[in-house]
Scaffold this motif. Structure first.
Motif, short mmCIF file in Angstrom:
data_model
loop_
_atom_site.label_atom_id
_atom_site.label_comp_id
_atom_site.label_asym_id
_atom_site.label_seq_id
_atom_site.Cartn_x
_atom_site.Cartn_y
_atom_site.Cartn_z
N SER A 68 9.97 20.63 10.09
CA SER A 68 8.94 21.64 10.31
C SER A 68 9.45 22.61 11.35
O SER A 68 10.20 22.23 12.25
CB SER A 68 7.64 20.98 10.80
OG SER A 68 6.61 21.94 10.97
N SER A 70 8.54 26.09 13.96
CA SER A 70 7.57 26.95 14.61
C SER A 70 8.31 27.95 15.49
O SER A 70 9.36 27.64 16.06
CB SER A 70 6.58 26.14 15.46
OG SER A 70 5.62 26.98 16.07
N THR A 72 7.69 31.13 18.54
CA THR A 72 6.89 31.97 19.41
C THR A 72 7.86 32.94 20.05
O THR A 72 9.07 32.82 19.83
CB THR A 72 6.13 31.13 20.46
OG1 THR A 72 5.17 31.95 21.13
CG2 THR A 72 7.06 30.48 21.47
N ASP A 89 4.18 22.81 16.22
CA ASP A 89 3.75 24.14 16.59
C ASP A 89 3.97 24.34 18.08
O ASP A 89 3.79 23.40 18.87
CB ASP A 89 2.27 24.38 16.25
CG ASP A 89 1.92 25.86 16.33
OD1 ASP A 89 2.51 26.64 15.55
OD2 ASP A 89 1.09 26.25 17.16
N GLU A 91 3.45 27.29 21.41
CA GLU A 91 2.87 28.54 21.90
C GLU A 91 3.23 28.72 23.37
O GLU A 91 3.32 27.75 24.12
CB GLU A 91 1.34 28.51 21.79
CG GLU A 91 0.82 28.59 20.37
CD GLU A 91 1.03 29.93 19.72
OE1 GLU A 91 1.29 30.92 20.46
OE2 GLU A 91 0.94 29.99 18.47
N THR A 131 -2.57 24.41 18.82
CA THR A 131 -1.26 23.97 18.32
C THR A 131 -1.38 22.66 17.56
O THR A 131 -0.66 22.43 16.58
CB THR A 131 -0.25 23.82 19.47
OG1 THR A 131 -0.80 22.97 20.48
CG2 THR A 131 0.10 25.17 20.07
N GLU A 134 -2.48 23.57 14.10
CA GLU A 134 -1.35 24.14 13.37
C GLU A 134 -0.38 23.04 12.92
O GLU A 134 0.06 23.02 11.77
CB GLU A 134 -0.61 25.14 14.25
CG GLU A 134 -1.35 26.44 14.52
CD GLU A 134 -0.97 27.53 13.53
OE1 GLU A 134 -0.43 27.20 12.45
OE2 GLU A 134 -1.22 28.70 13.84
N LYS A 138 0.53 21.84 9.02
CA LYS A 138 1.88 21.82 8.46
C LYS A 138 2.23 20.45 7.92
O LYS A 138 2.85 20.32 6.86
CB LYS A 138 2.88 22.26 9.54
CG LYS A 138 2.75 23.72 9.92
CD LYS A 138 3.72 24.09 11.02
CE LYS A 138 3.56 25.55 11.44
NZ LYS A 138 4.48 25.92 12.52
#
Length: 224
Positions: A68, A70, A72, A89, A91, A131, A134, A138
């Protein structure tokens, strides 16, 4: 990143790197290296594909590895796991109207929880919830579709905790320095280890975690 001791336990490995926006794509580089290290083959043998739910998978011959990705601002994170589906995820912590966003997107239980949290840490608590949502989306192969933002998350904490109403799915928050919130989700009916692996030069201090699971929740409306 060239050395990794692979545990015999069910473990999610997480790599953190700079996203330069150039070519080759830093995410693709991390995914191939993850596949090479965890499957024990040369990077040139690693093939990136997708499963029937659209989740990314790397393969070497008939052996698959769930991954996976992610991103930012300026950062890319890749999670990989041999035992089943995974979601990640990340952030950056920044000023946000946490309660206003929660009123719009989160279920009443989470809005009430967030409202009771200390104001000084409310933005981080909101990002943990977001997060987590998210990462769970996923891992499920759905993203935030089907009211994914209203999917109830367990309260933040460690280790990874079961997601209410979703069978065999756990979510939590491995620690990252550098003003970042990270969430990891995994399909599992037993504890899962999480290990954050530092990529030299990424400029973010990552902390290896041997705890069995993590929990969080969080923020930002994007696609899968």
């Amino acid at each position: 990143m060239d050395q990794l001791t692979v545990s015999g336990r069910d473990t999610v490995y997480v790599w953190v790197g700079r996203d330069t926006g150039g070519q080759p794509d830093p995410a693709a580089v991390l995914v191939r290296r993850a596949g090479s290290l965890l499957l024990g083959r040369a990077e040139t043998a690693v093939v990136l594909t997708h499963d029937r739910k659209g989740r990314p998978v790397v393969r070497v011959d008939d052996v698959g590895l769930a991954v996976s990705v992610s991103r930012t601002a300026g950062l890319v994170v890749v999670a990989a796991r041999r035992a089943g589906a995974v979601g990640v995820d990340v952030e950056r912590i920044r000023p946000l109207p946490a309660l206003a966003l929660a009123r719009r997107w989160f279920p009443p239980t989470e809005l009430a929880w967030l409202g009771d949290r200390p104001e000084a840490g409310r933005t981080v608590d909101f990002l943990r919830l977001w997060t987590a949502k998210e990462a769970v989306g996923k891992a499920l192969g759905r993203g935030l579709r089907d009211d994914g933002l209203r999917r109830l998350m367990p309260p933040p904490g460690l280790p990874l905790r079961p997601v209410p109403g979703v069978e065999h799915l756990r979510v939590g928050h491995p620690h990252l320095d550098g003003g970042l919130v990270l969430a990891v989700a995994a399909h599992a009916n037993a504890p899962v280890d999480v290990e954050v692996v530092q990529w030299p030069g990424h400029g973010v201090t990552a902390e290896r975690s041997t705890s069995v699971e993590r929990t969080s929740l969080p923020v930002v409306v994007r696609g899968n």
